[in-house]
Design a protein around this motif. Structure first.
Motif, PDB file in Angstrom:
ATOM      1  N   PHE A 167      -1.120   0.544  -2.487  1.00 11.18           N
ATOM      2  CA  PHE A 167      -2.110   1.281  -1.719  1.00 11.18           C
ATOM      3  C   PHE A 167      -3.107   0.316  -1.093  1.00 11.18           C
ATOM      4  O   PHE A 167      -3.287  -0.802  -1.575  1.00 11.18           O
ATOM      5  N   PRO A 168      -3.758   0.721   0.000  1.00 12.88           N
ATOM      6  CA  PRO A 168      -4.707  -0.150   0.692  1.00 12.88           C
ATOM      7  C   PRO A 168      -5.923  -0.444  -0.177  1.00 12.88           C
ATOM      8  O   PRO A 168      -6.481   0.464  -0.807  1.00 12.88           O
ATOM      9  N   ALA A 169      -6.322  -1.691  -0.211  1.00 11.14           N
ATOM     10  CA  ALA A 169      -7.489  -2.077  -1.006  1.00 11.14           C
ATOM     11  C   ALA A 169      -8.759  -1.394  -0.495  1.00 11.14           C
ATOM     12  O   ALA A 169      -9.655  -1.063  -1.277  1.00 11.14           O
ATOM     13  N   ALA A 170      -8.833  -1.159   0.802  1.00  8.50           N
ATOM     14  CA  ALA A 170     -10.030  -0.530   1.374  1.00  8.50           C
ATOM     15  C   ALA A 170     -10.194   0.925   0.925  1.00  8.50           C
ATOM     16  O   ALA A 170     -11.290   1.479   1.021  1.00  8.50           O
ATOM     17  N   TYR A 221     -11.132  -9.765   3.407  1.00 12.68           N
ATOM     18  CA  TYR A 221     -10.618  -8.901   4.474  1.00 12.68           C
ATOM     19  C   TYR A 221      -9.993  -7.640   3.872  1.00 12.68           C
ATOM     20  O   TYR A 221      -8.763  -7.500   3.830  1.00 12.68           O
ATOM     21  N   PRO A 222     -10.813  -6.683   3.404  1.00 12.81           N
ATOM     22  CA  PRO A 222     -10.278  -5.503   2.712  1.00 12.81           C
ATOM     23  C   PRO A 222      -9.398  -4.606   3.586  1.00 12.81           C
ATOM     24  O   PRO A 222      -8.508  -3.942   3.073  1.00 12.81           O
ATOM     25  N   LEU A 223      -9.609  -4.598   4.888  1.00 10.08           N
ATOM     26  CA  LEU A 223      -8.787  -3.753   5.754  1.00 10.08           C
ATOM     27  C   LEU A 223      -7.362  -4.273   5.896  1.00 10.08           C
ATOM     28  O   LEU A 223      -6.463  -3.541   6.289  1.00 10.08           O
ATOM     29  N   GLU A 224      -7.143  -5.543   5.569  1.00 11.00           N
ATOM     30  CA  GLU A 224      -5.816  -6.136   5.652  1.00 11.00           C
ATOM     31  C   GLU A 224      -5.122  -6.225   4.296  1.00 11.00           C
ATOM     32  O   GLU A 224      -3.956  -6.592   4.218  1.00 11.00           O
ATOM     33  N   ALA A 225      -5.825  -5.898   3.221  1.00 17.84           N
ATOM     34  CA  ALA A 225      -5.306  -6.114   1.870  1.00 17.84           C
ATOM     35  C   ALA A 225      -4.683  -4.852   1.279  1.00 17.84           C
ATOM     36  O   ALA A 225      -5.133  -3.739   1.545  1.00 17.84           O
ATOM     37  N   VAL A 226      -3.642  -5.056   0.465  1.00 13.06           N
ATOM     38  CA  VAL A 226      -3.033  -3.967  -0.296  1.00 13.06           C
ATOM     39  C   VAL A 226      -2.953  -4.393  -1.759  1.00 13.06           C
ATOM     40  O   VAL A 226      -2.754  -5.570  -2.076  1.00 13.06           O
ATOM     41  N   ARG A 261      -2.264  -8.472  -1.944  1.00 12.59           N
ATOM     42  CA  ARG A 261      -1.640  -9.129  -0.797  1.00 12.59           C
ATOM     43  C   ARG A 261      -2.436  -8.808   0.458  1.00 12.59           C
ATOM     44  O   ARG A 261      -3.008  -7.736   0.592  1.00 12.59           O
ATOM     45  N   GLY A 262      -2.453  -9.740   1.377  1.00 10.95           N
ATOM     46  CA  GLY A 262      -3.194  -9.579   2.623  1.00 10.95           C
ATOM     47  C   GLY A 262      -3.428 -10.954   3.219  1.00 10.95           C
ATOM     48  O   GLY A 262      -2.514 -11.769   3.304  1.00 10.95           O
ATOM     49  N   ALA A 263      -4.668 -11.227   3.593  1.00 11.90           N
ATOM     50  CA  ALA A 263      -5.018 -12.558   4.092  1.00 11.90           C
ATOM     51  C   ALA A 263      -4.768 -13.579   2.979  1.00 11.90           C
ATOM     52  O   ALA A 263      -4.949 -13.287   1.798  1.00 11.90           O
ATOM     53  N   LYS A 264      -4.340 -14.760   3.344  1.00 13.61           N
ATOM     54  CA  LYS A 264      -3.999 -15.800   2.361  1.00 13.61           C
ATOM     55  C   LYS A 264      -5.142 -16.064   1.384  1.00 13.61           C
ATOM     56  O   LYS A 264      -4.903 -16.243   0.183  1.00 13.61           O
TER      57      LYS A 264
END
Length: 105
Positions: free
Chosen positions: A67-70, A46-51, A8-11
């Motif tokens: 957990f955060p993807a980044a 956008y890895p900083l916005e993804a989980v 989940r994160g950017a579309k």
């Protein structure tokens, strides 16, 4: 039982995977026996916005992790599982192998 892996994160980054399995009381029996069928690939713009969300469900959610993807590092990783209130389940985890590649170069 159903194992769900969601990003989940950017579309443009969102993706879902589902794998079914059963239990005979002693072990888990997976519908897909070939390890190649268990591989998942996420291209994250956008890895900083993804989980990354992991859950095991049987009607309702039994346990989950997020957990955060980044923060994902390459290699074999233990994903500790929690109940629906994010309290840790003792001795519950999923083992996963992660490969991280920067495709922006």
């Amino acid at each position: 039982f159903v194992l769900k892996i969601r990003l989940r994160g950017a579309k443009c980054d969102e993706k879902n995977y589902e794998f079914s399995f059963q239990s005979d009381g002693f072990r888990y029996i997976f519908e897909k026996e070939d390890p190649d069928e268990w591989q998942m690939e996420f291209d994250i713009a956008y890895p900083l916005e993804a989980v990354l969300m992991v859950s095991i469900e049987c009607g309702d959610t039994i346990c989950k992790a997020i957990f955060p993807a980044a923060s994902i590092r390459q290699g074999y990783r233990i994903i500790p599982l929690c109940d629906v209130q994010y309290k840790p389940y003792a001795f519950s985890a999923i083992l996963g192998r992660f490969e991280v590649a920067d495709t922006n170069n």
